[in-house]
Design a protein around this motif. Structure first.
Motif, short mmCIF file in Angstrom:
data_model
loop_
_atom_site.label_atom_id
_atom_site.label_comp_id
_atom_site.label_asym_id
_atom_site.label_seq_id
_atom_site.Cartn_x
_atom_site.Cartn_y
_atom_site.Cartn_z
N ARG A 287 1.26 -1.49 0.42
CA ARG A 287 0.10 0.31 -0.14
C ARG A 287 0.46 1.57 0.33
NH1 ARG A 287 -1.79 2.78 3.76
NH2 ARG A 287 -1.81 1.24 6.17
N MET A 288 1.59 1.19 0.63
CA MET A 288 3.04 2.76 0.58
C MET A 288 3.33 2.39 -0.35
SD MET A 288 2.74 4.28 3.16
CE MET A 288 0.62 3.77 3.98
N ILE A 289 3.46 1.42 -1.44
CA ILE A 289 4.57 1.79 -2.30
C ILE A 289 3.08 2.36 -2.84
CG2 ILE A 289 5.10 0.26 -5.12
CD1 ILE A 289 5.96 -1.89 -2.83
N CYS A 290 1.83 1.96 -3.37
CA CYS A 290 1.31 2.76 -4.22
C CYS A 290 0.86 4.25 -3.99
CB CYS A 290 0.29 1.12 -4.17
SG CYS A 290 -0.22 0.36 -4.95
N GLU A 291 1.29 4.82 -2.49
CA GLU A 291 0.58 5.75 -2.05
C GLU A 291 2.07 6.76 -2.29
OE1 GLU A 291 -0.56 5.77 1.60
OE2 GLU A 291 -2.56 4.33 0.91
N GLY A 292 3.09 6.16 -3.29
CA GLY A 292 4.77 6.57 -3.10
C GLY A 292 5.07 6.77 -2.41
N VAL A 293 5.16 6.08 -1.04
CA VAL A 293 5.68 6.25 0.55
C VAL A 293 6.62 5.52 0.17
CG1 VAL A 293 6.47 6.37 2.78
CG2 VAL A 293 4.23 7.13 1.98
N VAL A 294 6.94 4.59 -0.39
CA VAL A 294 7.86 2.90 -0.26
C VAL A 294 8.55 3.24 -1.57
CG1 VAL A 294 8.34 1.15 -0.23
CG2 VAL A 294 7.39 2.22 1.94
N ASP A 295 9.82 2.87 -1.95
CA ASP A 295 10.06 3.32 -3.02
C ASP A 295 10.16 1.71 -3.71
OD1 ASP A 295 12.00 5.77 -4.62
OD2 ASP A 295 11.06 5.63 -2.16
N PHE A 296 10.73 0.91 -3.10
CA PHE A 296 11.10 -1.25 -3.33
C PHE A 296 10.11 -1.37 -1.49
CE2 PHE A 296 14.48 1.86 -6.20
CZ PHE A 296 13.83 1.12 -7.25
N ALA A 297 10.12 -2.65 -2.38
CA ALA A 297 10.50 -4.13 -1.17
C ALA A 297 10.18 -5.47 -1.39
CB ALA A 297 8.28 -4.47 -1.00
N ILE A 298 11.20 -5.78 -0.93
CA ILE A 298 11.64 -7.40 -1.19
C ILE A 298 11.16 -8.15 -0.76
CG2 ILE A 298 14.19 -8.09 -1.01
CD1 ILE A 298 15.71 -5.46 -0.54
N GLY A 299 10.76 -9.19 -1.30
CA GLY A 299 9.84 -10.18 -0.23
C GLY A 299 10.86 -11.66 -0.25
N GLN A 300 10.38 -12.56 0.27
CA GLN A 300 10.95 -13.83 0.44
C GLN A 300 10.46 -15.19 0.53
OE1 GLN A 300 12.21 -14.30 4.56
NE2 GLN A 300 11.60 -12.29 5.29
N THR A 330 15.81 -18.80 -0.55
CA THR A 330 14.32 -18.53 -1.01
C THR A 330 14.94 -17.22 -2.40
OG1 THR A 330 14.04 -17.45 0.87
CG2 THR A 330 12.23 -19.65 0.53
N ASP A 331 13.65 -17.42 -3.57
CA ASP A 331 14.09 -15.89 -4.13
C ASP A 331 14.26 -14.47 -3.45
OD1 ASP A 331 14.86 -18.01 -5.87
OD2 ASP A 331 12.60 -17.42 -6.92
N ILE A 332 15.12 -13.43 -3.65
CA ILE A 332 14.89 -12.23 -3.59
C ILE A 332 13.58 -11.51 -4.61
CG2 ILE A 332 15.86 -10.07 -3.25
CD1 ILE A 332 18.22 -11.42 -2.35
N GLU A 333 12.34 -11.34 -4.40
CA GLU A 333 11.46 -10.73 -4.91
C GLU A 333 12.02 -9.38 -4.86
OE1 GLU A 333 7.92 -13.68 -5.26
OE2 GLU A 333 9.01 -13.17 -2.76
N ILE A 334 10.77 -8.34 -5.65
CA ILE A 334 11.54 -7.25 -6.04
C ILE A 334 9.53 -6.64 -6.25
CG2 ILE A 334 12.22 -5.24 -6.32
CD1 ILE A 334 14.48 -6.95 -6.98
N LYS A 335 9.13 -5.40 -5.52
CA LYS A 335 7.88 -5.31 -5.73
C LYS A 335 8.33 -3.64 -6.15
CE LYS A 335 4.71 -7.70 -6.57
NZ LYS A 335 3.39 -7.46 -7.85
N PHE A 336 7.64 -2.45 -7.32
CA PHE A 336 7.95 -1.24 -6.80
C PHE A 336 6.80 -0.79 -7.72
CE2 PHE A 336 9.96 -3.19 -10.50
CZ PHE A 336 10.09 -2.52 -11.79
N ARG A 337 6.32 0.41 -8.24
CA ARG A 337 5.52 0.44 -8.01
C ARG A 337 4.92 0.74 -9.75
NH1 ARG A 337 6.39 7.12 -9.93
NH2 ARG A 337 4.25 6.66 -10.69
#
Length: 348
Positions: A287-300, A330-337
């Motif tokens: 949600r913070m990515i969609c609101e422009g607060v977070v640039d990248f989130a790294i998943g596992q 586990t893989d390193i997943e990356i989410k961004f806008r």
């Protein structure tokens, strides 16, 4: 009296984990050392509990012990452990325990409940950084109760396998993303959870620091601040840093306690100007990515962490089939806008 793995370890001058690897043909041990240990065990009359009959014609009971109940990631993980066997028609009954505080004594008590009172056949454990927890893993293995560690690991133990992220590599990935967002220049505030017992946060920070030093010498790292799992404390701390340091351009919370960071960035009106990189693909982060607060989130790969340990234990307990390796990273997943979107009230 039956010969124990500890007695063989003492006779050979090696650790219990090394003896376990030698006796069960696991990787990570020199052939000559394995041969010496196997010969010593033979001479001492050791019989492995793993040679007991396999489980047949009944549901396998697997206990699960996790920590950090308030963590959104752990909440998702615990739900997967509870529901995966039914969804996949796996004949496994999971008994899940999630502790609030990161206290090794409590973790040991939960393990004892599952093993001694509920008589589980195997155990999935997110271990706390404790010598007593390591010793308990070794003693369970010696009794023929296999343990798979998940999310966090104690490498020098006789656990059957580890399923989870390489935390140092994840920290390095976070540094690379932060360096990209800052264009190789700027000032970053790291945030860490200093509560004892859990080392994934510190491993992430270690990888982050190493990668920054090697690849982004133009970025200055401020001394890490501690949040002590207190969201309001970290909000006040970040607000104070933003007000006193106009050169601050990045924030990196290696911990799961990050909502205070989000509130501070929003209150200060610096979303999109101060770059934030976080861990885990949880709903708050997305949600913070969609609101422009977070640039990248790294998943596992939370789904893998919640399913593969059960499959490994089931195969071992019912077929004597050992995992083909001791570590399943586990893989390193990356989410961004551009690959995150809101859908039906949620985020993906």
């Amino acid at each position: 009296m039956a010969v124990t793995i500890q007695q063989i370890a003492d006779a050979c001058g090696v650790s219990r984990g090394t003896v376990d690897r030698a006796l069960h043909n696991k990787k990570g041990i020199r052939p000559e050392v394995a041969a010496q240990i196997q010969e010593t065990a033979r001479q001492m009359g050791y019989i492995s509990p793993r040679l007991r009959p396999v489980i047949a014609d009944r549901t396998v009971r697997i206990g699960v012990v996790l920590h950090s109940a308030a963590s959104p990631f752990m909440q998702i993980l615990s739900d997967i452990f509870r529901t995966y066997p039914t969804q996949e028609l796996l004949p496994v009954e999971t008994i899940v325990r999630v502790q609030e505080k990161r206290e090794p004594k409590l973790q040991l008590a939960l393990i004892d409940e599952l093993v001694e009172s509920l008589h589980v056949d195997g155990l999935v454990l997110a271990p706390l950084a404790s010598e007593r927890v390591r010793e308990r893993i070794d003693s369970l293995t010696e009794r023929g109760i296999p343990v798979v560690t998940v999310n966090t690991d104690i490498e020098d133990s006789s656990r059957l396998a580890y399923v989870g992220q390489d935390s140092i590599a994840a920290g390095r990935a976070a540094a690379a993303l932060m360096g990209l967002a800052l264009g190789g220049r700027g000032m970053v505030l790291p945030i860490i959870d200093q509560q004892s017992g859990h080392y994934a946060d510190s491993q992430r920070l270690s990888g982050f620091t190493e990668e920054m030093a090697e690849s982004y010498p133009g970025i200055q790292l401020l001394p890490p601040v501690s949040c002590y799992q207190d969201s309001e404390l970290i909000e006040r701390t970040v607000l104070r840093e933003l007000e006193s340091n106009p050169m601050l351009t990045g924030i990196y919370p290696s911990t799961a306690v990050r909502t205070g960071v989000f509130r501070a960035v929003q209150r200060a009106g610096v979303a999109g100007k101060v770059h934030v990189v976080v861990h885990d693909l949880t709903s708050d982060n997305l949600r913070m990515i969609c609101e422009g607060v977070v640039d990248f989130a790294i998943g596992q790969e939370v789904r893998t962490q919640g399913s593969l340990p059960l499959k490994l234990l089931y195969q071992y307990l019912t077929r004597h089939q050992s995992p083909d390796r001791r570590v399943y990273a586990t893989d390193i997943e990356i989410k961004f806008r551009y690959n995150t979107q809101e859908e039906n009230g949620g985020y993906r």
